[in-house]
Write an enzyme that holds these catalytic residues in place. Structure first.
Site, PDB file in Angstrom:
ATOM      1  N   LYS A   1       0.848  -1.198   0.000  1.00 17.59           N
ATOM      2  CA  LYS A   1       0.000   0.000   0.000  1.00 17.59           C
ATOM      3  C   LYS A   1       0.883   1.247   0.000  1.00 17.59           C
ATOM      4  CE  LYS A   1      -3.967   1.955   2.574  1.00 17.59           C
ATOM      5  NZ  LYS A   1      -4.805   1.816   3.789  1.00 17.59           N
TER       6      LYS A   1
ATOM      7  N   SER B   1      -9.763   1.911   2.862  1.00 18.09           N
ATOM      8  CA  SER B   1      -8.870   2.650   1.996  1.00 18.09           C
ATOM      9  C   SER B   1      -7.869   1.773   1.233  1.00 18.09           C
ATOM     10  CB  SER B   1      -8.102   3.680   2.828  1.00 18.09           C
ATOM     11  OG  SER B   1      -7.240   3.033   3.745  1.00 18.09           O
TER      12      SER B   1
ATOM     13  N   SER C   1     -10.042  -0.460   7.029  1.00 18.37           N
ATOM     14  CA  SER C   1      -9.452  -0.259   5.703  1.00 18.37           C
ATOM     15  C   SER C   1      -8.755  -1.471   5.101  1.00 18.37           C
ATOM     16  CB  SER C   1      -8.463   0.900   5.742  1.00 18.37           C
ATOM     17  OG  SER C   1      -9.143   2.126   5.719  1.00 18.37           O
TER      18      SER C   1
END
Lengths: 501, 494, 103
Positions: B80, B155, B179
């Protein structure tokens, strides 16, 4: 920002006829730890810019702080030395404000849970003891340093841009905050100075900081307000920031008393603001207005675990404390055989620890006192530099005294040696050598000078031959003059008497 | 040769170990897959083919030389873009960090490198991890491979889409309010939020420090456990890191036995707002767990319903402070205000932060600034911190009755891009099931439980366990995975 | 506490947060924030009905005394430190002129 119209400064003594000063002092001590408060970066003073930085103290994205154990230990020891309670459990907090020298735009500090609180320390002024109550001592971190480029020399106003060095960012600080100090008004400036001086001495005795005001490792903020004599209504206070010498602490208090009195006499209101102190003339000038809009949005620092010093650890640290200042003063006075007056002058001049160190380096206490309170105090006054900040060490003072004791120089030459050492010409020995200051006790050279003096002053010589020995002084003076002071006066006298007997 | 990109990480690791495939082959296959599908998915913000292949070649060489290597050595991974990587940009999905290359690795990345995992690239996310849809990325939304007209969740939507679409067998995500788990549910993959303090946060760009946690995303519970073991464990650079042995997650994932396990079904996570198709899949999963010998207990955790309110005070407060450092002085974007030839530092900071932050980030910063401001602290931030305590107490009480809690991960399946963009509060409510774990610091896992019969999209079930009992998640998750096979994506649905 | 947030309030918060919000943004946030605040303000009622003895939780894991020995560790080189700087000069970070005073 400043007062609407400039009001006259009221003389200090005059101001005290109508007002009583109310003081508070906030002192920041930069700890002498090897590494920073929250990261392993070195803390050397004067390193090349941005060479003692890492992701943590630069506030890079993702970096996290870890508390320096030594800094916590130092904070606890400082708290204990100031007779504070030590928190059983406390947290760090974030103080949020934007400023380019603050890499994270928050300062990691402590808010309502300081590590040390509710203490006191007793200071002595003119033989009287005053108790200064300590509200709190808490841990925080220093900021980076900005260099303002363009415009007037290095000043923030009118600069084109600024250059930032973050070497200092994150160096551990202990902020020590007093409660309101109310002492007889005429004593206030000296008490303020004595308190800051005592903190310096305490930090040195604890070994937690070099506590040098001139280098910023001990910085004092003076908060002051006036209230009408006999009234209990507190006035609006000013905060004079970063006063950087003991003498300036005293001057800042005197100046602010006069300034506040002028404003109040004129029926105006004192503005709550920070002020800057100016060494050149002892005045202060307006800094930043403190407004209600200032909102630091403190909250507990989630990235740091709470600090919960065990009572065993606190007790262990209590065992490492130096002697309390008042006991230390009593002991030293007895050891040194100083009169009360000697001691009072020594403390008043902030010379106690300097004399301790000079004595430790081998000088006799009276000799150490003579130099620090005489020759060196005079130079401190002349230059406005604190005694402790003069560019001479106690060991060098002891070294000069040792040269006198060995008969290599006399008191008069010693003053030249002080000049040389203070001018950075090297050690006392080096100054003696390079300036050619050693006294002449060689009989050959002295004998010739004595002969010339006798020859030049036949009348005086006759008087001595007639037994008027006190006349020898004139001949000694002549010899000393010829030898530019570098003669061993005792030996000169002996030679004169030998030659004229 | 079969399609290497479809292998589970554990199977690929076995093939790498026995020499039937090389890491360079596996890594190249992923790079080719990314090239083929990421134009539609936008899961990656940066692909580092060269770096990944170099790591792969190094691992292959070491293996050929007979070196004993960690289990996952040579298995490629996506990271990420909130996690710092030396040599690759780290943007946090924000314009304010566009092009920033960190001078240091996050601890989890250091551990990936030490374990020999080639890092394929950096995945898309909502800006600074703020969002549940990935629509708040400054670089365009990642898309759901089950329907590219829909959100992949957020997210960590890029990581989820990448794993679900076979662009990577493994990915790292971060979970502040769901997330990892919620995008896992939206894309039909496994995602774990470990116990707070279980995985180092050092070098992970902070959103809300007391809630953030890095975790594994994968296509099987065992794969997630293998990755969990690589990244977890004490880190002296993170003061909130737990100094204790890592729970035995791999062993638990291999066991996967719910016989006699007491599973609590949270009463509050059902009913209004829950999509019927989600509820039906969930009820079936509960029934199958019961059939397999689990003891199902209905439990009540009344404070959980206040989780969102507390979360949207605690999180933005910490956000407002954590994101203060993005000020144009030391790194990142610097913007001068229009029409000002000689702006001050203050003006440049304010202009940069306006230009560099997106709407959602600004909304949360302003909200947090308000919650912390003097006069409001006690009512907002202070009260929210107390609600955290109430939620933690509910967990404690629940775990006295049961071993794990079970609920849907999200109340709905993936929605259409733009569907909830105009109503921030509606978006916030999507996190209702996941937020309590972050507030209390306990671990949670999303396990796919099929496709909803009303939307045809993946549904996730969430197990929650007590702090530092992460192995319970893997045990229950592995059992559920066997009882309810994960839906398999045939091809990206455009 | 239901506190209506005026446009001026939002502008003040934006200045505290150092974001020069446009007029449009001020309007939009002024419209959005009250609904969010209405929702989150529920925490006060929850806490009140729970009684007095609820301790606030700042850290989810109850650990204390996490310290580091006072031993230097390598940081960044100066070039690394300055690598992300928008501008630098004389080995320092170059920033626009600073107007305010230090806190």
């Amino acid at each position: 920002m400043s007062t609407p119209t400039k009001t006259p400064l009221v003389p200090f003594d005059d101001a005290l006829t109508r007002y009583e000063p109310v003081m508070g002092l906030e002192v920041h001590v930069e700890l002498g730890t090897r590494t920073k408060m929250f990261c392993g970066c070195a803390t050397e003073f004067g390193a090349e810019p941005n060479t003692q930085v890492c992701p943590v103290c630069l506030g890079l994205p993702g970096a996290l702080p870890v508390v320096n154990a030594k800094a916590v230990e130092s904070a606890i020891r400082i708290g204990l030395a100031l007779n504070c309670e030590i928190a059983e459990w406390c947290r760090f907090a974030r103080k949020n404000y934007f400023y380019p020298d603050q890499p994270k735009n928050f300062q990691t500090s402590q808010y309502d849970e300081p590590i040390a609180f509710d203490g006191y320390t007793d200071v002595e002024v003119d033989g009287e003891v005053y108790r200064i109550e300590i509200e709190r001592a808490h841990m925080e971190e220093d900021t980076g340093k900005s260099l303002h480029v363009g415009g007037a020399t290095g000043r923030i106003h009118g600069a084109d841009h600024s250059l930032l060095d973050y070497n200092r960012a994150g160096i551990p600080l202990i902020e020590i905050v007093t409660r309101t100090i109310e002492v007889p008004g005429d004593k206030a400036p000296a008490v303020a100075r004595a308190y800051v001086n005592q903190l310096r001495d305490l930090m040195l005795a604890l070994g937690v900081s070099d506590a040098r005001m001139d280098q910023g490792s001990l910085r004092a903020d003076v908060n002051l307000s006036l209230k009408p004599t006999g009234s209990s209504t507190l006035g609006t206070r000013s905060e004079t920031k970063n006063v950087n010498s003991f003498r300036s602490v005293e001057r800042a208090v005197r100046y602010e008393v006069g300034r506040h009195a002028g404003i109040l006499d004129a029926g105006q209101k004192v503005v709550q603001e920070t002020r800057h102190f100016h060494e050149s003339d002892g005045s202060t000038s307006s800094g930043r207005e403190k407004s209600d809009a200032e909102d630091y949005r403190y909250f507990p620092e989630p990235d740091l675990a709470p600090v919960a010093p065990s009572r065993a650890w606190v007790d262990e640290l209590r065992g490492t404390l130096p002697e309390p200042p008042s006991e230390r003063r009593k002991r030293l006075q007895a050891e040194w055989e100083f009169s009360d007056l000697d001691m009072r002058d020594t403390i008043g001049a902030g010379a106690l620890e300097l004399i301790v160190a000079t004595v430790e380096a081998g000088a006799a206490p009276q000799a150490a006192r003579k130099w620090w309170l005489g020759e060196l105090a005079r130079r401190s006054n002349d230059t406005g530099v604190d005694l402790a900040a003069l560019p001479i060490t106690p060991a060098q003072v002891a070294g000069i005294q040792a040269l006198i004791d060995a008969g290599k120089i006399n008191d008069k030459l010693a003053r030249d040696v002080f000049d040389g050492v203070l001018a950075g010409e090297g050690t006392p020995e080096e100054v003696v050598a390079s300036r050619g200051l050693e006294v002449v006790s060689d009989d050959g050279a002295l004998g010739e000078a004595v002969d010339r003096a006798i020859e030049a002053n036949p009348d005086v010589a006759d008087k001595i031959r007639d037994g008027k020995l006190q006349a020898a002084g004139a001949l000694i003076g002549a010899v000393m003059k010829e030898m530019r002071g570098q003669a061993d006066a005792g030996r000169v006298r002996e030679l004169i008497l030998e030659k004229l007997s | 040769m079969s399609d290497l990109t479809r292998l589970h990480a554990s199977d690929l690791a076995a093939q790498l170990a026995d020499g039937s495939v090389t890491s360079v082959e596996a890594t190249q296959a992923q790079i080719d897959r990314i090239a083929a599908v990421d134009g539609d998915l936008n899961a990656f913000l940066h692909v580092d083919a060269e770096g990944a292949l170099a790591t792969a070649a190094d691992v292959d060489a070491r293996r050929a030389a007979g070196e004993s290597l960690p289990t996952l050595a040579g298995v490629p991974i996506a990271v990420k873009d909130l996690i710092n990587t030396v040599g690759q940009p780290t943007t946090a999905g924000s314009k304010i960090l566009e092009g920033w290359v960190p001078p240091y690795d996050a601890t989890v990345v250091t551990r990936l490198r030490a374990a020999g995992l080639p890092i394929l690239g950096k995945t898309n996310l909502d800006e600074f991890a703020m969002g549940s849809s990935n629509e708040h990325s400054a670089y365009g939304p990642a898309r759901n491979p089950w329907d590219t007209g829909r959100i992949p969740g957020g997210s960590s939507g890029g990581s989820a889409a990448a794993v679900a679409a076979f662009e990577a067998p493994l990915a790292l995500g971060t979970d502040t309010g769901g997330s990892i788990r919620q995008p896992g549910a939206m894309t039909g993959i496994v995602g774990v939020k470990p116990t707070y303090g279980g995985v180092s946060r050092y070098g992970v760009i902070a959103m809300a420090s007391s809630l953030d946690q890095v975790g594994p995303m994968a296509r099987s519970v065992l794969d997630a456990a293998l990755l969990h073991e690589v990244i977890a464990g004490h880190d002296p650079r993170d003061s909130t890191s737990i100094d204790a042995p890592v729970p035995s997650v791999v062993e638990a994932a291999r066991r996967g036995d719910v016989a006699g396990l007491r599973i609590g079904v949270v009463r509050e996570f059902a009913g209004e707002g829950f999509q019927p198709g989600v509820q039906r899949r969930f009820d079936e999963a509960v029934a199958k767990l019961a059939d397999a010998g689990a003891e199902i207990v209905e439990v009540s955790c009344p404070s959980f319903t206040h989780g969102i309110a507390a979360y949207y005070l605690v999180m933005p407060s910490e956000v407002s402070s954590n994101l203060a450092r993005f000020d144009a002085m030391r790194y990142g974007l610097r913007v001068s205000p229009d029409g000002n030839p000689s702006p001050s530092a203050e003006q440049v900071m304010a202009a940069t932060r306006d230009a560099g932050f997106g709407d959602e980030v600004k909304r949360r910063i302003i909200l947090g600034t308000y919650a912390l401001s003097s006069g409001y602290y006690d009512a907002y931030y202070g009260s929210a911190q107390k609600v955290r305590t109430l939620i933690a107490q509910d967990f404690t009480a629940a775990f006295e009755q049961v071993d794990v809690l079970f609920s849907p991960t999200a109340p709905t399946t993936a929605w259409r891009l733009g569907e909830k963009s105009d109503d921030p509060l509606a978006m916030y409510l999507e996190d209702v099931c996941t937020i309590p774990a972050n507030l209390a610091g306990v671990p949670g896992i999303n396990v796919p439980i099929g496709l909803a019969d009303d939307s045809g999209l993946p549904v996730g079930g969430q197990f929650l366990a007590p702090a530092q009992a992460d192995e319970r998640l893997y045990n229950a998750g592995a059992a559920l995975e066997r009882l309810v096979p994960a839906p398999v994506l045939e091809e990206v649905v455009r | 506490m239901s506190s209506p947030l005026s446009r001026e309030d939002v502008a003040h918060l934006a200045s505290l947060a150092r974001i020069s919000l446009s007029e449009d943004e001020l309007d939009r946030l002024g419209a959005e924030l009250p609904a969010i605040l209405d929702h989150v303000a529920a925490v006060q009622g929850v806490v009140e009905s729970a009684g007095a003895d609820v301790a606030p939780m700042s850290h989810p894991v109850p650990i204390t005394n996490v310290f580091r020995a006072d031993e230097p560790s390598p940081g960044l080189s100066r070039d690394e430190a300055l690598s992300g700087a928008p501008a630098s000069e004389e080995d320092r970070f170059l920033v626009p002129k600073i107007l305010g005073e230090e806190a």
